[in-house]
Design an enzyme around this catalytic site. Structure first.
Site, PDB file in Angstrom:
ATOM      1  CG  ASP A 179      35.627  -1.997 120.499  1.00  0.00           C
ATOM      2  OD1 ASP A 179      35.233  -1.671 119.375  1.00  0.00           O
ATOM      3  OD2 ASP A 179      36.786  -1.821 120.892  1.00  0.00           O
ATOM      4  CG  HIS A 217      38.162  -1.855 117.319  1.00  0.00           C
ATOM      5  ND1 HIS A 217      37.981  -1.321 118.565  1.00  0.00           N
ATOM      6  CD2 HIS A 217      39.390  -1.477 116.924  1.00  0.00           C
ATOM      7  CE1 HIS A 217      39.067  -0.631 118.897  1.00  0.00           C
ATOM      8  NE2 HIS A 217      39.936  -0.713 117.918  1.00  0.00           N
ATOM      9  CB  SER A 270      43.043  -0.692 119.422  1.00  0.00           C
ATOM     10  OG  SER A 270      42.226   0.360 119.292  1.00  0.00           O
TER      11      SER A 270
END
Lengths: 652, 276
Positions: A195, A236, A411
């Protein structure tokens, strides 16, 4: 002075505007530009023989390149070179640079890498981050059986324990307590978060961080700490990491699904352009130290993209599956996508791959989330946000030592699955990548998952396994997967059978479905005989005057109908169609493949469309021998018992 | 004279409006004022896509090579590469790799890859717009500046704090504070491409130090405001809108178009040489 400055900048803007106008006009006249694309300063260099890194360094240096190291799985034949002065991005290949490299007698080919874009899934508007508490407590080893974690955010983690908070459905959760109560917490398992980096200094993560398995491909160093931006965009990876392995009972944020497992950070999303090399190196990074790779990104979910892994990346995945984890195979977990009902994740080559486990999401009352992108390659589901109450997001760790309650999208679903698989791998460390998929199929639960729009119903396949187009085989159940993992016997070898193909073009017209049939004995008697299915691929070449209006259905000999391509309202392609695109379905899992397979192609449109189905080949993957022969079902109503009985009743 | 000024003001106004509009289309993420970005499906990325390519084209013009040495990708070529997606790991992949190589060996036109890429050209979103490519300091550094396009910089490198059990000997940062402010300061010290998509503003580091500081202060002020705001109240669409416009307007008020500034440093100056 002020005036001149003003007029100057005004002029620049005018020029800018004119440029844009010009470009618009140009674009309008030619729907596809003649040199679309951007090339990076990275080159894939293939040597005529294996060379070691030192040699490659020398050769790179001679030509003004920098050697960034060998490619995974190339046996020292392929290297990643970067040119020192070529711009990061340009619109054309630089042939001179490729020629310079190719002149070297050692070098076989040199290919400049195109850049392309990958988007994080589920970065949606969130509410607010809540500050974490200072780290004070240390880990203590006590008997935690039946005891809930004391972490302050645990009550908000409805996906771990759903008590009906915020209007959720009681017991609609991952059933992790049942796994924890067996003493299984993810010990000695490492999950890599591919990520935008991981805040590995976060007090809830820092002691579960596996530094030696981590890497930063975006800035080429071993420390994948996220890059600061004003909007905290790069949070994230940190949020995903906390879902898997946030520490327990330390008074900070919540707790991870596998709270004693380790997290590796692979920072690879945070540069102006993505390249095949970055993806390949990420997915092949430390395959023996990393057990599970979790990816919450992919091609743009705009409902009109058809894209997947490129050459080097594809090879890295294959190598990970074949050789990773000392031969047991790495587990790749993929977020199925946030394109909503207008998209189909079978058009995302990462999620649709057989080697990735694609995970969709449900919200806290069992509906599918509004952004869920469905497809027949989805294997199972976990939980994410989407209910009206904004506090029903996923509570986890956030950047700079903070916590959040609003992590979102598919996600957020993929790392939960990664955490559950980490529990399974602790329970039985010799599970192969296929064992994990079989276990997922057999232990996922329908629970109370349902399609909010009442389009897709739960259906029983030919051997009694319930599936839903949206949720795959259901929501993961950590307790069950751990229990079954402990008694698991590895499944028999897998074979790949090319069951047949139809290569003459057939027209598709609005109002009439085109039906094609392939009759197969699934390679009976050959060395690739498949009797018990795992994945099925329909590799299809087709075009249409509007690609998005095309729908495809595959029906197995046992009557299971999979929608392998749904209508994609935004996809207005009329040129490219699909070229040997592998549409995959998991819905026929466990079925017997012999017989007649039916493909239906039709247009879902009021406007007349036309198209051609140019080629269809059917590829069957599975085992020759019954997969669950050596297993004794614990209860007669378990999915295992049902499938096993179906297999025994049918004498091959 | 008055007419002239009026004209300029009008032109600037119109253009700024257009620019704001453009940025709005191209970076929907800025519309969310909440610590993260939305990647909404179906956004129109068409315009910046075109824009991106053309800009890079233009910047490539004065590069050393003659432009006829580039080859434009062909359009209509099929894609055997896709076959690789069907299992049969090594065998198929090997075949496919051969095809790939053969293209470059026999026929120097690398069309297969381009075709694959071409097909997905709609992927080219707003990244370039966001990047603010030419955003480079022109501060005299004693280095010789070459006028080429060879300087599209990378984003800033984040700090590399030492994980538990690591020391500075291993190339990481021991003296570290896990805060946004620390990272911001750390990255501000670097010469790198401003990430216009996710920074509230991309200031040019000008020769004038005071201006730099002023901008820096403004930036951190904005960031603080922003985070305070999001923590206090849930985001409403109206406030998003306001936020967006103020940000963009700010940029246009004292920034010239970064793409057209021209002077760029070679990549090597930005890559990997940053401090430990």
């Amino acid at each position: 002075m002020q005036l001149i400055w003003g007029s100057l900048s005004g002029l620049w803007f005018l020029i800018l505007l004119i440029t844009v106008d010009e470009l618009l006009a140009e674009k309008a006249s030619s729907p596809v530009g003649k040199h679309d694309g951007v090339f990076t300063s990275s080159f894939l260099v293939r040597f005529r023989r294996s060379v070691d890194n030192k040699e490659a360094h020398k050769i790179a240096g001679e030509h003004g390149f920098e050697n960034l190291g060998p490619l995974v799985g190339s046996n020292g034949q392929e290297y990643h070179f970067k040119h020192r002065t070529l711009p990061h991005a340009r619109s054309r290949r630089s042939l001179p640079h490729m020629r310079v490299l190719k002149k070297n007698p050692m070098i076989h080919t040199a290919i400049q890498q195109p850049g392309f874009i990958r988007v994080k899934r589920g970065l949606r508007p969130v509410v607010s981050s809540i500050h974490g508490l200072p780290y004070s407590s240390t880990k203590t080893h006590v008997d935690r059986k039946g005891v809930e974690p004391s972490d302050p955010y645990f009550p908000l983690q409805w996906y771990l324990k759903n008590t009906g908070q915020n209007g959720g459905k009681i017991r609609l959760d991952l059933n992790v307590q049942a796994a924890w109560d067996q003493g299984i917490t993810g010990k000695n398992v490492t999950t890599a978060i591919m990520d935008d980096g991981v805040d590995y200094m976060h007090p809830d993560i820092k002691y579960n961080y596996n530094a030696e398995a981590s890497y930063d491909f975006s800035s080429n160093d071993p420390y994948p700490y996220p890059r600061y931006t004003d909007d905290w965009f790069n949070s994230h990876g940190t949020r995903c990491a906390g879902e898997v392995a946030a520490a327990r009972d330390n008074g900070i944020c919540g707790v991870g699904v596998a709270y004693d497992s380790k997290i590796a950070g692979i920072r690879m999303l945070d540069q102006p352009y993505m390249t095949d090399l970055i993806e390949a190196n990420s997915m092949g990074h430390e395959p023996h130290k990393i057990h599970i790779y979790s990816a919450s990104w992919g091609p743009t979910d705009d409902g009109k993209t058809v894209d997947g892994p490129r050459n080097a990346t594809m090879r890295a995945i294959v190598q990970g599956v074949n050789e990773g984890r000392n031969g047991l195979g790495n587990i790749y977990v993929w977020a199925s996508g946030d394109g909503g009902e207008e998209d189909d994740c079978n058009c995302d080559g990462y999620a649709a791959s057989m080697w990735t486990i694609s995970i969709n999401s449900a919200i806290n009352d069992g509906q599918n989330a509004h952004y869920d992108e469905s497809c027949s390659s989805t294997l199972a589901s976990t939980f994410s946000n989407g209910a009206k109450d904004p506090n029903t997001g996923v509570a986890t760790t956030d950047l700079y030592g903070k916590c959040t309650t609003t992590h979102s999208g598919t996600s957020a679903a993929a790392p939960e699955a990664a955490g559950v698989f980490a529990l399974a791998l602790e329970a039985n460390p010799i599970l192969t990548w296929r064992d994990i998929q079989h276990l997922t199929v057999l232990t996922s639960k329908r629970n109370s998952l349902f399609d909010a729009k009442n389009r897709f119903h739960w259906t029983m396949n030919g051997v009694g396994l319930e599936f839903n187009h949206l949720f795959g085989f259901g929501v993961l159940d950590a307790g069950s997967i751990v229990t079954l993992s402990k008694q698991w016997k590895s499944v028999p070898p897998r074979y790949h059978c090319e069951a047949g193909s139809i290569a003459d073009a057939h027209p598709i017209v609005t109002g009439h479905s085109l039906f094609l049939e392939i009759k197969t004995d699934s390679c009976k008697g050959s060395d690739t005989e498949v009797n018990y299915l795992e994945h099925v691929q329909a590799v299809i070449t087709a075009n249409a005057s509007r690609r998005g209006d095309l729908e495809l259905f595959l029906t197995s000999p046992m009557g299971t109908r999979s929608m392998i391509l749904s209508r994609r309202g935004n996809d207005d392609d009329y040129r490219d169609g699909f070229v040997k695109w592998p549409f995959m379905t998991t819905h026929t899992w466990g079925e017997y493949p012999q017989g007649t397979w039916k493909l239906e192609a039709r247009f879902n449109s009021h406007v007349p469309r036309e198209g051609w189905l140019i080629e269809w080949s059917l590829v069957l993957h599975g085992s020759k021998d019954p997969p669950y022969k050596g297993l004794a079902p614990i209860t007669p109503h378990s999915k295992l018992a049902i499938v096993k009985k179906a297999h025994e009743d049918k004498k091959m | 004279m008055a007419f002239y000024i009026k004209f300029i003001v009008l032109a600037v106004f119109i253009v700024v409006q257009a620019y704001v509009g453009l940025c709005y289309i191209s970076s929907p993420s800025l519309a969310s004022s909440d610590g993260s970005s939305s990647s909404l499906p179906g956004n129109d990325r068409y315009l910046p896509d075109v824009f991106l390519r053309e800009l890079i084209d233009r910047m490539s013009k004065d590069f050393l090579e003659p432009s006829n040495s580039y080859i434009d990708p062909l359009e209509e070529i099929s894609e055997p590469g896709r076959l690789a997606l069907i299992s049969r790991a090594s065998k198929d992949l090997e075949n496919e790799q051969l095809d790939y190589d053969a293209l470059l060996d026999g026929d120097p036109n690398p069309s297969l890859r381009d075709q694959e890429y071409l097909q997905h050209s709609t992927l080219w979103g707003h990244q370039y717009m966001s990047g603010g490519g030419g955003e480079l300091p022109s501060k005299p550094s004693g280095k010789h500046e070459v006028k080429t396009d060879a300087g599209l910089p990378a984003y800033c490198n984040p700090p590399n704090p030492c994980p538990v059990g690591y020391t500075a000997d291993q190339g990481c940062l021991e003296d570290f504070e896990n805060t946004a402010a620390f990272s911001r300061e750390y990255q501000t010290a670097q010469e790198c491409m401003c990430d216009g998509e996710h920074m509230f503003e991309c200031t040019n580091v000008q020769d004038d130090d005071s201006e730099t500081n002023e901008n820096g202060d403004l930036e951190s002020f904005l960031a603080e405001q922003y985070h305070a705001g999001t923590a206090a109240a849930s985001a409403s669409s109206s406030s998003n809108q306001k936020n967006l416009i103020s940000k963009k307007a700010m940029i246009s008020s004292y920034d010239s178009n970064p793409y057209l500034q021209g002077e760029k440093l070679p990549i090597a100056a930005k890559k990997g040489l940053n401090m430990y």
